[in-house]
Design an enzyme around this catalytic site. Structure first.
Site, PDB file in Angstrom:
ATOM      1  N   GLU A 168       0.781  -1.225   0.000  1.00 59.82           N
ATOM      2  CA  GLU A 168       0.000   0.000   0.000  1.00 59.82           C
ATOM      3  C   GLU A 168       0.822   1.288   0.000  1.00 59.82           C
ATOM      4  O   GLU A 168       0.902   1.995   1.016  1.00 59.82           O
ATOM      5  CB  GLU A 168      -0.977  -0.002   1.187  1.00 59.82           C
ATOM      6  CG  GLU A 168      -1.904  -1.210   1.180  1.00 59.82           C
ATOM      7  CD  GLU A 168      -3.001  -1.148   2.227  1.00 59.82           C
ATOM      8  OE1 GLU A 168      -2.912  -0.307   3.140  1.00 59.82           O
ATOM      9  OE2 GLU A 168      -3.961  -1.943   2.133  1.00 59.82           O
ATOM     10  N   GLU A 352      -6.143  -8.000  -0.307  1.00 61.97           N
ATOM     11  CA  GLU A 352      -6.771  -7.777   1.010  1.00 61.97           C
ATOM     12  C   GLU A 352      -8.222  -7.370   0.809  1.00 61.97           C
ATOM     13  O   GLU A 352      -8.514  -6.521  -0.033  1.00 61.97           O
ATOM     14  CB  GLU A 352      -6.101  -6.650   1.810  1.00 61.97           C
ATOM     15  CG  GLU A 352      -4.815  -7.017   2.465  1.00 61.97           C
ATOM     16  CD  GLU A 352      -4.212  -5.859   3.279  1.00 61.97           C
ATOM     17  OE1 GLU A 352      -4.971  -5.001   3.789  1.00 61.97           O
ATOM     18  OE2 GLU A 352      -2.981  -5.819   3.382  1.00 61.97           O
TER      19      GLU A 352
HETATM   20  C1  FCB Z   1      -4.893  -2.233   5.270  1.00 60.94           C
HETATM   21  C2  FCB Z   1      -3.572  -2.680   5.837  1.00 60.94           C
HETATM   22  C3  FCB Z   1      -3.675  -3.738   6.894  1.00 60.94           C
HETATM   23  C4  FCB Z   1      -4.851  -3.515   7.791  1.00 60.94           C
HETATM   24  C5  FCB Z   1      -6.096  -3.298   6.985  1.00 60.94           C
HETATM   25  C6  FCB Z   1      -7.342  -3.135   7.799  1.00 60.94           C
HETATM   26  O1  FCB Z   1      -4.782  -0.941   4.782  1.00 60.94           O
HETATM   27  O2  FCB Z   1      -2.755  -3.175   4.807  1.00 60.94           O
HETATM   28  O3  FCB Z   1      -2.446  -3.751   7.586  1.00 60.94           O
HETATM   29  O4  FCB Z   1      -4.583  -2.467   8.633  1.00 60.94           O
HETATM   30  O5  FCB Z   1      -5.940  -2.177   6.177  1.00 60.94           O
END
Ligand code: FCB
Length: 441
Positions: A168, A352
């Site tokens: 990210e 994610e």
């Molecule tokens: C993302 C992150 C992870 C976690 C989630 C909820 O942005 O990569 O570490 O904090 O959000």
């Protein structure tokens, strides 16, 4: 129950769960060096109850138990991150052999259980020694990061399934240097522009170093937030487009087009380091896949004051305990946009996706039907993107375990597995059982 089963997805589609080093390992153990997150958390007001990752989920001592949970869940892939400061406590120079041994055991433990190790090299725990030198503001970070990449990959690179250098870039750049919500907690536009550019330069440098080691299946992981204009006024439309440019298109543009969007440059260009245009050769070093982290959308309206002239609003959709609106359509739209406008035939992974909730352990069980519903909505979005021809190759849930949710401490529970932070007992939630069942059938 999950509506979709494994057999509804293409052959070879990877189901996975994700975690990160600082959020679960227990950074106080095993000779890891101090990180800028330790420093950030030690400064009053930055983190809820000043919580930090020194113990995390005690994964450092419970790795085997956690790997067994992953295996029993029946996922194909485990996305974890390695801590720079665990491998190189001072950021460079002397190697912490215990750190390398730990990741070596982790990789072998996954392989023994038939699970693909998907590594991220940086999920935000910058060694404090490098923060002292300016951290992401310092252009040299690209080479420091390249050196760390090589040290680690010379040890585990022969056995890992995939690698992404940085988790990210928006969070590393904007959230940490402009919003100030993550370490190092700066609110400085010049630092922001430099960090946003250097993080991509470090990404490309690491990819090139791993290619030189003969490694394959290398990718990039960005997070995206859908920007919906607050109303249909031209001002709101422009504000949303600017938010989209800074949050989403800056990184995709840099990585896949070798250019930054004009709406982001209008505020950032004056602060970028000299010669930034010449770095795109490195930044666009080809990758084998693109990763997308997705949670929510924002309603964006115009705002007075200095650039970027936008304000975030919460809309009327159901919220998670993070206060994030649940909006699966955004995942579908990003998958389609990414393929159509940036990555073409390149495999895309949802690296994610997940939700936090106030999950409670009652009589040894956690009923989290809300999470199963969230997953249903987002798996439907993946199905729709597949039907539209997007080459989606996998979907990873954040997260395996309840863990340290950064500035929000330990109270935001994202896990498929509940963690009792008094005694570290793990209890699979209802959503864990639902996923296990969907993957078996
Ligand atoms: C993302 C992150 C992870 C976690 C989630 C909820 O942005 O990569 O570490 O904090 O959000």
């Amino acid at each position: 129950m999950l509506r979709h089963r494994r057999s509804d997805f293409p052959e070879g589609f990877q189901f996975g769960v994700a975690t990160s080093s600082y959020q679960i390992e227990g950074h106080g153990f095993g000779g890891a060096g101090r990180t800028h997150w330790d420093d950030f958390a030690a400064t009053p007001g930055n983190v809820v109850r000043a919580e930090h990752g020194a113990v995390g989920c005690d994964h450092y001592h419970r790795m085997d138990e956690d790997l067994d949970l992953i295996q029993a869940l029946g996922v194909d892939t485990y996305r974890f991150s390695t801590s720079w400061a665990r491998v190189l406590p001072e950021g460079g120079g002397e190697v912490n052999q215990m750190g390398l041994d730990f990741y070596d055991r982790l990789v072998d433990g996954l392989l023994e259980r038939g699970v693909h190790p998907a590594v991220t090299l940086y999920h935000w725990e910058l060694p404090s020694a490098l923060a002292d030198l300016g951290g992401w503001r310092n252009r040299d970070i690209a080479q420091w990061f390249g050196d760390y990449t090589e040290v680690l990959m010379r040890r585990i690179g022969d056995r890992v399934w995939s690698v992404a250098p940085i988790n990210e870039p928006w969070c590393v750049g904007w959230l940490s240097h402009f919003v100030g919500a993550h370490a190092p907690g700066l609110r400085d536009i010049r630092a922001t522009a430099r960090a946003m550019h250097h993080v991509l330069l470090a990404h490309g440098t690491a990819i090139a170093r791993m290619r030189a080691l003969g490694m394959r299946n290398l990718g990039a992981v960005c997070n995206f937030e859908w920007a919906t204009p607050l109303d249909d006024s031209p001002e709101a439309t422009l504000a949303a487009a600017r938010y989209d440019a800074i949050y989403n298109r800056f990184f995709l543009g840099g990585l896949f087009k070798g250019a930054y969007p004009a709406l982001a440059l209008e505020g950032l260009e004056a602060h970028l380091p000299k010669g930034w245009e010449d770095d795109f050769g490195v930044i666009t070093t080809p990758v084998d896949w693109s990763g997308l982290n997705y949670y929510t959308r924002k309603l964006i309206g115009p705002a007075e004051g200095s650039w970027p002239h936008y304000a975030e609003h919460i809309g009327g959709l159901p919220l998670t305990s993070m206060g994030w609106e649940i909006y699966p359509q955004g995942l579908q739209d990003f998958l389609i946009r990414m393929a159509e406008e940036y990555t073409g035939d390149l495999p895309i992974y949802v690296t994610e996706n997940g939700m936090s909730a106030e999950d409670r352990l009652t009589d040894g069980a956690v009923a989290d039907g809300h999470r199963t519903a969230y997953l249903n909505g987002h798996l439907e979005a993946v199905q729709n993107a597949l039907a539209a021809g997007v080459p989606v190759k996998g979907y990873y849930i954040w997260s395996l375990l309840d863990n340290y949710e950064w500035a929000l401490g330990y109270e935001k529970r994202f896990g498929l597995v509940h963690v009792d932070f008094d005694n570290f007992t793990r209890t699979p939630k209802g959503s864990y059982h639902a996923l296990a069942q969907a993957l078996r059938s």
